[in-house]
Design a protein around this motif. Structure first.
Motif, PDB file in Angstrom:
ATOM      1  N   VAL A 199       0.834  -1.209   0.000  1.00  0.00           N
ATOM      2  CA  VAL A 199       0.000   0.000   0.000  1.00  0.00           C
ATOM      3  C   VAL A 199       0.866   1.256   0.000  1.00  0.00           C
ATOM      4  O   VAL A 199       0.526   2.263  -0.638  1.00  0.00           O
ATOM      5  N   MET A 235      -7.565   4.234   5.213  1.00  0.00           N
ATOM      6  CA  MET A 235      -6.730   3.137   4.740  1.00  0.00           C
ATOM      7  C   MET A 235      -5.909   2.513   5.878  1.00  0.00           C
ATOM      8  O   MET A 235      -5.777   1.289   5.963  1.00  0.00           O
ATOM      9  N   TYR A 283      -6.292  -1.417   7.026  1.00  0.00           N
ATOM     10  CA  TYR A 283      -5.212  -2.405   7.057  1.00  0.00           C
ATOM     11  C   TYR A 283      -4.962  -2.920   8.471  1.00  0.00           C
ATOM     12  O   TYR A 283      -4.582  -4.075   8.655  1.00  0.00           O
TER      13      TYR A 283
END
Length: 307
Positions: free
Chosen positions: A195, A235, A239
């Protein structure tokens, strides 16, 4: 740990729903505002991702052929999908867009069966049908959506489904020990590195578009910073959720963003923020909430189905 993972997943869903409202507020109603916000925000997110990429940089990278094509594919599909989302927000409210993005599972099913040749279970096909029914309910909950908005949303869902497949391939390619032998820690490190380098590359691409989107005008960076903080927060929470409760349950938790977007939209409309959300009657609001709940149920059924 399980409770912390659930909290992180719900925070990710809430931040995602909020990000759509932020993008609509700062760019959705202004000509060219969405593209300027998108470009600047990804420049900032790219800068934020540089130290994370440096921290997670592996001692030895696998051969570039194992991960570089997947990185390029995931970045291209993600950025193009984001452009489509911002274009959709110029035409429809966030409370209608967020549930519709759940159609990604229908697009994913079409890709894995038609292109990759994988077979789905009966339960997964039923889930796909439920997602389409939820989208139809969104369409009838209020004024009919413009045809252009429907085309843009479907395009975004196709692109995000492709991006998801590329991301899985990217993580697989970055692991020093191939799955399923790789440990959970190795998988998390590969995922975090994936990412981070994806957003670094997104930032590099966005820099190339800056001269056509207002350049480096200082006053225009504040809205981009707000969007970047909200989106990166989503995000990071997502995660974290994946690491603590797994990707399957994490995606189910993330799917609640549609329900949250409908609730946030109703609250903003009640408080008079009609530039963000148009007020609707109680019946329409109930239909939108039911559509969002049905979409969440469809995603949960699809994600947890086994052969």
């Amino acid at each position: 740990m399980q409770i912390l993972g659930i909290v992180a997943g719900l925070l990710a869903a809430a931040a995602s729903a909020l990000s759509y409202l932020v993008s609509r507020h700062y760019g959705g109603r202004r000509p060219g505002g969405g593209s300027r916000l998108l470009v600047r925000a990804h420049v900032l997110m790219g800068l934020l991702s540089v130290p994370l990429a440096a921290l997670l940089w592996p001692a030895a990278l696998p051969p570039t052929g194992a991960w570089l094509p997947a990185l390029a594919g995931s970045t291209a599909c993600y950025l193009t999908g984001q452009v489509a989302v911002f274009a959709a927000l110029q035409r429809i409210d966030a409370s209608r867009l967020a549930p519709l993005l759940g159609l990604k599972i229908a697009m994913l099913a079409a890709i894995v069966t038609g292109v990759l040749g994988q077979e789905l279970t009966v339960r997964q096909w039923l889930a796909v049908a439920a997602s389409v029914a939820a989208a139809a309910l969104v369409q009838t909950a209020g004024r009919p959506l413009p045809r252009s908005a429907i085309v843009i949303v479907v395009t975004a869902c196709v692109l995000f489904a492709m991006s998801d497949l590329f991301i899985v391939a990217l993580i697989d390619g970055l692991e020093s020990v191939p799955p399923p032998a790789a440990s959970l820690v190795a998988r998390l490190e590969a995922g975090g590195f994936a990412v981070s380098i994806t957003y670094v590359l997104c930032g590099v691409v966005a820099c190339g578009f800056l001269p056509w989107h207002g350049g480096y005008e200082p006053s225009a960076w504040d809205p981009a910073a707000r969007y970047a903080v909200v989106w990166m927060g989503a995000m990071l929470a997502l995660y974290t959720c994946f690491g603590l409760v797994g990707a399957v349950f994490g995606n189910v938790l993330q799917s609640t963003r549609g329900v949250m977007a409908v609730g946030l939209g109703a609250l903003l409309a009640r408080r008079g923020w009609h530039d963000l959300e148009q007020p609707v009657d109680r019946r329409t609001l109930v239909r939108r909430m039911l559509a969002a709940l049905l979409m969440t149920a469809a995603i949960a059924a699809y994600a947890t189905a086994t052969g």
